[in-house]
Write a protein that holds these residues in place. Structure first.
Motif, PDB file in Angstrom:
ATOM      1  N   PHE B 172       0.831  -1.201   0.000  1.00 59.67           N
ATOM      2  CA  PHE B 172       0.000   0.000   0.000  1.00 59.67           C
ATOM      3  C   PHE B 172       0.862   1.246   0.000  1.00 59.67           C
ATOM      4  CE2 PHE B 172      -4.446  -0.587   0.116  1.00 59.67           C
ATOM      5  CZ  PHE B 172      -4.652  -1.887   0.550  1.00 59.67           C
ATOM      6  N   GLU B 173       0.392   2.309  -0.641  1.00 63.38           N
ATOM      7  CA  GLU B 173       1.040   3.627  -0.558  1.00 63.38           C
ATOM      8  C   GLU B 173      -0.090   4.561  -0.131  1.00 63.38           C
ATOM      9  OE1 GLU B 173       4.200   4.487  -1.161  1.00 63.38           O
ATOM     10  OE2 GLU B 173       3.841   6.609  -0.773  1.00 63.38           O
ATOM     11  N   VAL B 174      -0.074   4.946   1.161  1.00 61.81           N
ATOM     12  CA  VAL B 174      -1.203   5.734   1.667  1.00 61.81           C
ATOM     13  C   VAL B 174      -0.857   7.215   1.608  1.00 61.81           C
ATOM     14  CG1 VAL B 174      -2.767   6.063   3.599  1.00 61.81           C
ATOM     15  CG2 VAL B 174      -1.744   3.825   3.192  1.00 61.81           C
ATOM     16  N   ALA B 175      -1.795   8.008   1.075  1.00 62.43           N
ATOM     17  CA  ALA B 175      -1.585   9.466   1.056  1.00 62.43           C
ATOM     18  C   ALA B 175      -2.731  10.060   1.855  1.00 62.43           C
ATOM     19  CB  ALA B 175      -1.643   9.957  -0.390  1.00 62.43           C
ATOM     20  N   TYR B 176      -2.406  10.665   3.004  1.00 60.09           N
ATOM     21  CA  TYR B 176      -3.470  11.179   3.871  1.00 60.09           C
ATOM     22  C   TYR B 176      -3.966  12.513   3.336  1.00 60.09           C
ATOM     23  CZ  TYR B 176      -2.206   7.491   7.086  1.00 60.09           C
ATOM     24  OH  TYR B 176      -1.973   6.254   7.644  1.00 60.09           O
ATOM     25  N   ALA B 177      -5.261  12.746   3.541  1.00 63.63           N
ATOM     26  CA  ALA B 177      -5.835  14.037   3.118  1.00 63.63           C
ATOM     27  C   ALA B 177      -7.075  14.263   3.959  1.00 63.63           C
ATOM     28  CB  ALA B 177      -6.224  13.979   1.643  1.00 63.63           C
ATOM     29  N   ALA B 178      -7.399  15.547   4.130  1.00 68.36           N
ATOM     30  CA  ALA B 178      -8.614  15.866   4.891  1.00 68.36           C
ATOM     31  C   ALA B 178      -9.806  15.361   4.108  1.00 68.36           C
ATOM     32  CB  ALA B 178      -8.734  17.381   5.042  1.00 68.36           C
ATOM     33  N   SER B 186      -9.093  20.161  -2.152  1.00 66.04           N
ATOM     34  CA  SER B 186      -7.746  20.442  -2.688  1.00 66.04           C
ATOM     35  C   SER B 186      -6.742  19.412  -2.181  1.00 66.04           C
ATOM     36  CB  SER B 186      -7.325  21.852  -2.284  1.00 66.04           C
ATOM     37  OG  SER B 186      -7.520  21.985  -0.893  1.00 66.04           O
ATOM     38  N   GLU B 187      -6.890  18.971  -0.922  1.00 63.43           N
ATOM     39  CA  GLU B 187      -5.922  17.996  -0.387  1.00 63.43           C
ATOM     40  C   GLU B 187      -6.081  16.650  -1.113  1.00 63.43           C
ATOM     41  OE1 GLU B 187      -5.968  17.619   3.798  1.00 63.43           O
ATOM     42  OE2 GLU B 187      -5.518  19.734   4.192  1.00 63.43           O
ATOM     43  N   VAL B 188      -7.321  16.312  -1.375  1.00 62.10           N
ATOM     44  CA  VAL B 188      -7.543  15.020  -2.059  1.00 62.10           C
ATOM     45  C   VAL B 188      -6.930  15.087  -3.462  1.00 62.10           C
ATOM     46  CG1 VAL B 188      -9.301  13.513  -3.082  1.00 62.10           C
ATOM     47  CG2 VAL B 188      -9.602  14.396  -0.764  1.00 62.10           C
ATOM     48  N   ILE B 189      -7.126  16.241  -4.113  1.00 60.52           N
ATOM     49  CA  ILE B 189      -6.557  16.382  -5.470  1.00 60.52           C
ATOM     50  C   ILE B 189      -5.048  16.209  -5.403  1.00 60.52           C
ATOM     51  CG2 ILE B 189      -6.085  18.050  -7.299  1.00 60.52           C
ATOM     52  CD1 ILE B 189      -8.860  19.231  -6.800  1.00 60.52           C
ATOM     53  N   GLU B 190      -4.433  16.917  -4.445  1.00 61.47           N
ATOM     54  CA  GLU B 190      -2.979  16.865  -4.331  1.00 61.47           C
ATOM     55  C   GLU B 190      -2.538  15.417  -4.079  1.00 61.47           C
ATOM     56  OE1 GLU B 190      -1.004  16.462  -1.407  1.00 61.47           O
ATOM     57  OE2 GLU B 190       0.795  16.657  -2.669  1.00 61.47           O
ATOM     58  N   LEU B 195      -0.045  10.306  -5.972  1.00 60.02           N
ATOM     59  CA  LEU B 195      -0.067   8.844  -6.155  1.00 60.02           C
ATOM     60  C   LEU B 195      -0.007   8.505  -7.649  1.00 60.02           C
ATOM     61  CD1 LEU B 195      -2.678   7.771  -3.453  1.00 60.02           C
ATOM     62  CD2 LEU B 195      -0.223   7.352  -3.461  1.00 60.02           C
ATOM     63  N   ASP B 196      -0.633   9.375  -8.446  1.00 61.53           N
ATOM     64  CA  ASP B 196      -0.645   9.107  -9.894  1.00 61.53           C
ATOM     65  C   ASP B 196       0.777   9.141 -10.433  1.00 61.53           C
ATOM     66  OD1 ASP B 196      -1.666   8.685 -12.465  1.00 61.53           O
ATOM     67  OD2 ASP B 196      -1.579  10.835 -12.900  1.00 61.53           O
ATOM     68  N   ARG B 197       1.554  10.069  -9.890  1.00 61.19           N
ATOM     69  CA  ARG B 197       2.951  10.194 -10.357  1.00 61.19           C
ATOM     70  C   ARG B 197       3.798   9.047  -9.820  1.00 61.19           C
ATOM     71  NH1 ARG B 197       1.742  15.411  -9.192  1.00 61.19           N
ATOM     72  NH2 ARG B 197       2.706  15.284  -7.120  1.00 61.19           N
ATOM     73  N   HIS B 198       3.388   8.475  -8.696  1.00 59.87           N
ATOM     74  CA  HIS B 198       4.199   7.424  -8.056  1.00 59.87           C
ATOM     75  C   HIS B 198       4.296   6.235  -9.013  1.00 59.87           C
ATOM     76  CE1 HIS B 198       5.345   4.172  -5.380  1.00 59.87           C
ATOM     77  NE2 HIS B 198       5.580   5.052  -4.411  1.00 59.87           N
ATOM     78  N   PRO B 199       5.528   5.814  -9.396  1.00 61.90           N
ATOM     79  CA  PRO B 199       5.678   4.771 -10.414  1.00 61.90           C
ATOM     80  C   PRO B 199       5.049   3.450 -10.007  1.00 61.90           C
ATOM     81  CG  PRO B 199       7.769   5.214  -9.319  1.00 61.90           C
ATOM     82  CD  PRO B 199       6.818   6.273  -8.843  1.00 61.90           C
ATOM     83  N   GLY B 200       5.180   3.068  -8.721  1.00 55.46           N
ATOM     84  CA  GLY B 200       4.744   1.733  -8.296  1.00 55.46           C
ATOM     85  C   GLY B 200       3.237   1.610  -8.225  1.00 55.46           C
ATOM     86  N   VAL B 201       2.565   2.745  -8.021  1.00 46.91           N
ATOM     87  CA  VAL B 201       1.108   2.663  -7.769  1.00 46.91           C
ATOM     88  C   VAL B 201       0.380   2.333  -9.081  1.00 46.91           C
ATOM     89  CG1 VAL B 201      -0.937   4.013  -7.177  1.00 46.91           C
ATOM     90  CG2 VAL B 201       1.153   4.211  -5.800  1.00 46.91           C
ATOM     91  N   GLU B 202      -0.410   1.245  -9.115  1.00 47.41           N
ATOM     92  CA  GLU B 202      -1.118   0.832 -10.332  1.00 47.41           C
ATOM     93  C   GLU B 202      -2.616   1.043 -10.196  1.00 47.41           C
ATOM     94  OE1 GLU B 202       2.104  -2.729 -11.033  1.00 47.41           O
ATOM     95  OE2 GLU B 202      -0.010  -3.136 -11.398  1.00 47.41           O
ATOM     96  N   VAL B 203      -3.071   1.360  -8.966  1.00 45.98           N
ATOM     97  CA  VAL B 203      -4.504   1.645  -8.795  1.00 45.98           C
ATOM     98  C   VAL B 203      -4.628   2.550  -7.572  1.00 45.98           C
ATOM     99  CG1 VAL B 203      -4.937  -0.358  -7.314  1.00 45.98           C
ATOM    100  CG2 VAL B 203      -6.803   0.634  -8.645  1.00 45.98           C
ATOM    101  N   ILE B 204      -5.553   3.506  -7.623  1.00 50.55           N
ATOM    102  CA  ILE B 204      -5.728   4.437  -6.494  1.00 50.55           C
ATOM    103  C   ILE B 204      -7.147   4.258  -5.937  1.00 50.55           C
ATOM    104  CG2 ILE B 204      -5.830   6.868  -5.830  1.00 50.55           C
ATOM    105  CD1 ILE B 204      -3.938   7.477  -8.163  1.00 50.55           C
TER     106      ILE B 204
END
Lengths: 72, 416
Positions: B172-178, B186-190, B195-204
């Protein structure tokens, strides 16, 4: 009587089986000369052996795969 | 009407201020939507000062309105409320400040909110952001699963636990956001873009527990929808419970009803897959074994056919045939011979019957002239003619003395 055939000119299973069916059909239909009948019969024996070889080979490979699986 | 100014003839402040005021007035009255950030209502002042913040961007603008208008609002205006104003920009020349003068303030109520949401949905749908062909399939076995959620929230726990139970090795690659409040969108977008840029992540997965329509409002935010539309990685929207369906659900590649459901969608149940695999292999083997058995039976049947199994039948058949033919031949021959014998016998008898021998034996004799012709009439026979007489057992040679015709004998034919 089945002379040892090299792999290349050994007919495929389907081909051998096809010809065997034809040989039996002609033998049973009759109307062939004695000489022809003997030749046909001999050919039939050779084909039957070839088919059996193919089936035994396939059976062996299948059993090997199953044993290979049971051991792992 | 750009002003002509230069170093030598600069314009006075009042002239510049008036020009700005003129340009600002050209915007005219507008309906503007935003969130009330601050409210300052001082007693004795008949104008109320507000700050209106953009829903997403970090932009705000001062708003003034009359106290009577402010007091008349029902429900009363509170900080954080979403409002829609009908306002005219005004440039206060004395201190060079710009603010919107609100003539009308509308609370964004629930019905109003939903109506606006629906309009926004139709707008975005018309743009094709929700088009079905844009939906990307989820990877069967994702390398890393990106998760956007609130720190140590129930949603986070649901997704992580369920995913790990199905496939312990999931990364898992967790990105916390409000997940609530003005900063949420805006936090969710960021987080999603990171995660989209993260090479390993194949699904969000964007996961959030249940909440009111307002709570879930950020997940219908236009900027978020557009951001999700642009990213390359497939995205699963798992917002709220089954009935909740923010616009994020429509733009996402897959909509999960709950965070737990999302875990099931992104990660296969490895145990189940292994069982499927084993069953598939067994069926393959069964099929092959079946095929082999059928072919073997076919071959055995062919080989058991008399023509092959027992060639003697071939020879016997021919021998029987030959024997049969021979017997028939013999029989025919026998018959033929018998018939021949009968025939000969018959002919013989007839010959014998017709032959004069018996007659001769009964005492008759055959007279022949010198040339051997049988004499049947006295005519033509002269005296002293050499004749021979055939009797049963031999021949008598003699010479005629005289002939004597008898009446009535000459005209009937004699068979001979």
């Amino acid at each position: 009587m089945a002379e040892k055939k090299t792999a290349e000119d050994k007919p495929s299973y389907e081909a051998a089986r096809e010809e065997l069916v034809e040989v039996v059909r002609r033998l049973e239909a009759g109307g062939t000369t004695l000489e022809e009948s003997l030749a046909l019969w001999e050919r039939g024996e050779v084909l039957a052996t070839i088919c059996q070889d193919w089936l035994d080979g396939a059976r062996a490979r299948l059993d090997a795969a199953i044993e290979g699986d049971d051991e792992s | 009407m750009a002003m002509e100014t230069s170093l030598e003839s600069p314009a006075p402040v009042r002239q510049v201020a008036n020009a700005i005021a003129g340009w600002v007035d050209r915007l005219g009255a507008v309906w503007v939507e935003g969130q009330v950030a601050q409210v300052s209502r001082r007693p004795g002042m008949n104008t109320v000062f507000l700050t209106l913040r953009d829903a997403v961007a970090d932009i705000s603008i001062p708003v003034t309105c009359s106290r009577t208008l402010f007091d008349g609002l029902n429900p009363p205006l509170v900080e954080g409320a979403s409002v829609v104003l009908h306002a005219k920009p005004s440039y206060y020349a004395n201190r060079g400040t710009l603010s919107l003068y609100a003539r009308e303030i509308r609370m964004v109520g629930l019905g109003e909110l939903l109506a606006r949401l629906e309009r926004r949905r139709q707008l975005l749908a018309a743009e094709g952001l929700f088009a079905a062909e844009l939906k990307r399939p989820l990877p069967f076995l994702p390398g890393t699963v990106g998760l956007v959620t609130a720190p140590n929230s129930a949603a986070e726990r649901d997704v992580l636990e369920n995913a790990r139970r199905r496939w312990p090795a999931v990364a898992f690659e967790v990105a916390y956001a409000a997940m609530q409040g003005p900063r949420s969108a805006s936090e969710v977008i960021e987080a999603v873009e990171r995660l989209d840029r993260h090479p390993g992540v194949e699904v969000i997965v964007v996961a959030r527990g249940g909440g009111s329509v307002e709570d879930l409002l950020p997940f219908s935010d236009e900027a978020l929808i557009r951001a999700v539309h642009k990213i390359r990685t497939p995205l699963v929207s798992a917002i709220g419970h089954e009935p909740d369906s923010p616009l994020l659900d429509l733009v996402a590649d897959v909509r999960a009803s709950t965070p737990t459901d999302a875990a099931k969608l992104v990660v296969p149940d490895v145990g189940e897959e292994l069982r499927l695999l084993a069953r598939a292999r067994d069926r393959a083997r069964g099929a092959l074994a079946g095929w082999l058995a059928r072919e073997q039976a076919g071959l055995d049947a062919l080989r058991s056919r008399p023509a092959l199994a027992d060639p003697r039948t071939l020879i016997d058949a021919r021998r029987d045939e030959v024997d049969l033919l021979r017997d028939r031949a013999r029989r025919c021959l026998g018959h033929a011979l018998d018939r021949a014998a009968d025939d000969v016998g018959h002919q013989h008898a007839r010959a014998r019957a017709l032959s004069p021998l018996a007659t001769l034996q009964r005492g008759y004799a055959v007279l022949q002239d010198a040339e051997g012709h049988v004499v049947t009439s006295v005519a033509g026979v002269a005296a002293k003619q050499k004749v021979s007489v055939r009797v049963a057992d031999g021949r008598i040679h003699a010479t005629t003395t005289r002939t004597e015709p008898l009446e009535g004998q000459s005209e009937d034919s004699t068979d001979g």
